[in-house]
Design a protein around this motif. Sequence first.
Motif, PDB file in Angstrom:
ATOM      1  N   SER A 207     -58.185 -21.708  27.761  1.00 15.35           N
ATOM      2  CA  SER A 207     -57.155 -22.007  28.760  1.00 15.35           C
ATOM      3  C   SER A 207     -56.949 -20.786  29.639  1.00 15.35           C
ATOM      4  O   SER A 207     -56.788 -19.668  29.139  1.00 15.35           O
TER       5      SER A 207
ATOM      6  N   GLY B   4     -62.275 -23.878  22.890  1.00 18.00           N
ATOM      7  CA  GLY B   4     -61.350 -24.198  23.986  1.00 18.00           C
ATOM      8  C   GLY B   4     -60.866 -22.937  24.677  1.00 18.00           C
ATOM      9  O   GLY B   4     -60.512 -21.950  24.025  1.00 18.00           O
TER      10      GLY B   4
ATOM     11  N   LYS C  51     -59.650 -25.265  30.449  1.00 20.19           N
ATOM     12  CA  LYS C  51     -58.485 -25.837  31.129  1.00 20.19           C
ATOM     13  C   LYS C  51     -57.890 -24.763  32.043  1.00 20.19           C
ATOM     14  O   LYS C  51     -57.604 -23.651  31.593  1.00 20.19           O
TER      15      LYS C  51
ATOM     16  N   ASN D 228     -51.905 -24.658  23.142  1.00 17.62           N
ATOM     17  CA  ASN D 228     -52.142 -25.914  22.416  1.00 17.62           C
ATOM     18  C   ASN D 228     -53.400 -26.604  22.918  1.00 17.62           C
ATOM     19  O   ASN D 228     -54.181 -27.169  22.127  1.00 17.62           O
ATOM     20  N   GLU D 229     -53.611 -26.561  24.236  1.00 19.52           N
ATOM     21  CA  GLU D 229     -54.827 -27.150  24.810  1.00 19.52           C
ATOM     22  C   GLU D 229     -56.077 -26.418  24.330  1.00 19.52           C
ATOM     23  O   GLU D 229     -57.082 -27.033  23.959  1.00 19.52           O
TER      24      GLU D 229
ATOM     25  N   ASP E 197     -48.091 -24.267  25.918  1.00 16.36           N
ATOM     26  CA  ASP E 197     -48.837 -25.518  26.037  1.00 16.36           C
ATOM     27  C   ASP E 197     -50.309 -25.262  26.347  1.00 16.36           C
ATOM     28  O   ASP E 197     -51.191 -26.022  25.909  1.00 16.36           O
TER      29      ASP E 197
END
Length: 438
Positions: A248, A246, A354, A238-239, A235
């Motif tokens: 994470s 992006g 994130k 995916n973020e 997940d």
Amino acid sequence: MSETNRFQIANLGKPNYKSPLQLSTVRGDHIFNFVKESDKLVFDLSLDSYASCLSNGEEPQCLEKAGPRQDIFFKPEDTTAAIVTCGGLCPGINNVIRGVVMALHYFYGIKRIIGIPYGYEGLNPEMGHELIELTPDKVKDIHQFGGTFLGSSRGGQDVSTMVDTLESNHVNMLFAIGGDGTLKGVDAIGEEIKKRSADISVVGIPKTIDNDIDLIDESFGFETAFDVASPIIRDAHNEAAGAFNGISIVKLMGRDSGFIAASAALAMPVVNFVLIPEMDFQLEGELGFLGVLKKRLQQKKHAVIVVAEGAGQQLFEDQNRVQDASGNIKHADIGIFLKDKIKEYFTETPVTIKYIDPSYIVRSAPANSSDSVYCSRLAYHAVHGAMAGKTQFVSCKVNNKFVYIPIKEVTKKRKKIDLESEFWFSVLQSTGQPFLLK
């Protein structure tokens, strides 16, 4: 065997009772055989070690094979057992508690089993914790839940006081479920018992989510840990992939050893960087982590970073670390630190960061099927060893065989990832990160 065998298990005395287990001593009758004291397994399986023993005329270092003995030390109807769980939570603790209780009750007919509440605190009457009577009915469903049915705590208590409590409750064997600190604690209890010439067996069942117990193949709960972490990493990917540049960051447990982070990255191969305590990496410079991360974003427009909690501690200015109740160094938060440093570095490049810290979710999960099997077998072997009068040992698996090892041997040092091992090379092949980040 040679008296110099470092893996010789201490014994309370001669076993004078026959085991109630209806097992065999004959091969070929399709009934499991009792394990003989002469059943040994070579520790170092390498050809170099074999050749060295041959050339020097030495016997190899051997491990005691785990399993039920035909002759046992304790008379079952007069035996009282106790179970204690210490340290941080870990998947599978309840499975081990259940396995020990069921084995004692159904295999050997032991009727009195005591649960020690809240770790070693429960062996100190001044703490006010009442002992718990354990029965098969009380523990039959606890394997379905994470955590520990008995409760836990960190830190030791006065050894003499703890042994007084065992003696006053007529305890004949103590099963301690825990990691390095717990095992050292129960070994100290064993030493005090030896001074008193008391007939109390102490057994360790190695529990550490970090998989950092030396010599053994794997501690229980470890496999569940990276199993639970895998969908979280999915997940996180995916973020990261869902945003331009992006990033994470997933922080996983691993105080001194990075096995969870490394294994989770292999299990969910969408990770681009794994940072572990064993690495000495830098942030700055073209070959430092931030420079390599920048190149990754330029090429792929996203990145997933998995970092172990003990990684990068050399990057913090304040090296005066405090200790927790178990004597472990409290590490600075590398996850937040990385997030802030990445944000500072990419001031001229838009990035979306994130940060995810699922540590307590991972360690509180119930054991998966594989760990459940492992926990039950560890518990059964621990009970068989204790009933035979063996003491100050751990029930564990080495070279994929269940064996008994003296507690002192597995607590000499922490197991760490060898950065020149095939395992770590597999991680680097999966992530594509450089051998060195400095």
